[in-house]
Design a protein around this motif. Sequence first.
Motif: not given
Length: 204
Positions: A3-8
């Motif tokens: 659930n670690t949200k990474i934005a690309i």
Amino acid sequence: MANTKIAIVDDQIEVRKALGELLDAYGYTSTLFESGDAFLEAAAKEEFACVISDVRMPGMDGVQLARELAGRQPAVPAILISGQADVPMAIAALKAGAEDFIEKPVDDIKLVAAINRGLSRVASLNASSRHAMESETRFDSLTAREKEVFDLVSEGQTSQVIAKKLGISSRTVESYRAQIMDKLQIDNIAALVRLAIRLGRITP
């Protein structure tokens, strides 16, 4: 990591999708954006743990985005990628506050290492920031006399000098100091002085 949200952030859909699939395979949750502006609009409503952004994009470029994120609280690490990397660009990225600068095609091991390094650094930074804010809030719980002693201690006055100024015993001053440290939840004079500077009680 779950659930670690990474934005690309990348203007090329193929690159966005490839990076998203790569990070999903490592257990991250990725969200794709075609521009820095689109990401910032989304970031106003939800939190992201890390941002991976291309450097060269229409509108806001990766360096500008990294600079924007560097000034935010809580901090969000930015990792910049580029297919046309050069030394000046890498230096500009790092000066803007980017966590790392990685050339395309992106090496997955380097990318994941940079993400983990950024998350670890920011977690420590945010924890320190929260602790500092909590100490500032606790300062209001001090009595008028404790604040008086706090100011004198932060100025570097000894217990003997403080005792003479306030007309109390050195033992009483030491007792006040212990109470102050306990209430503020700090354990050394250096932390007390830093707090005094942040509160504007003394001038650095």
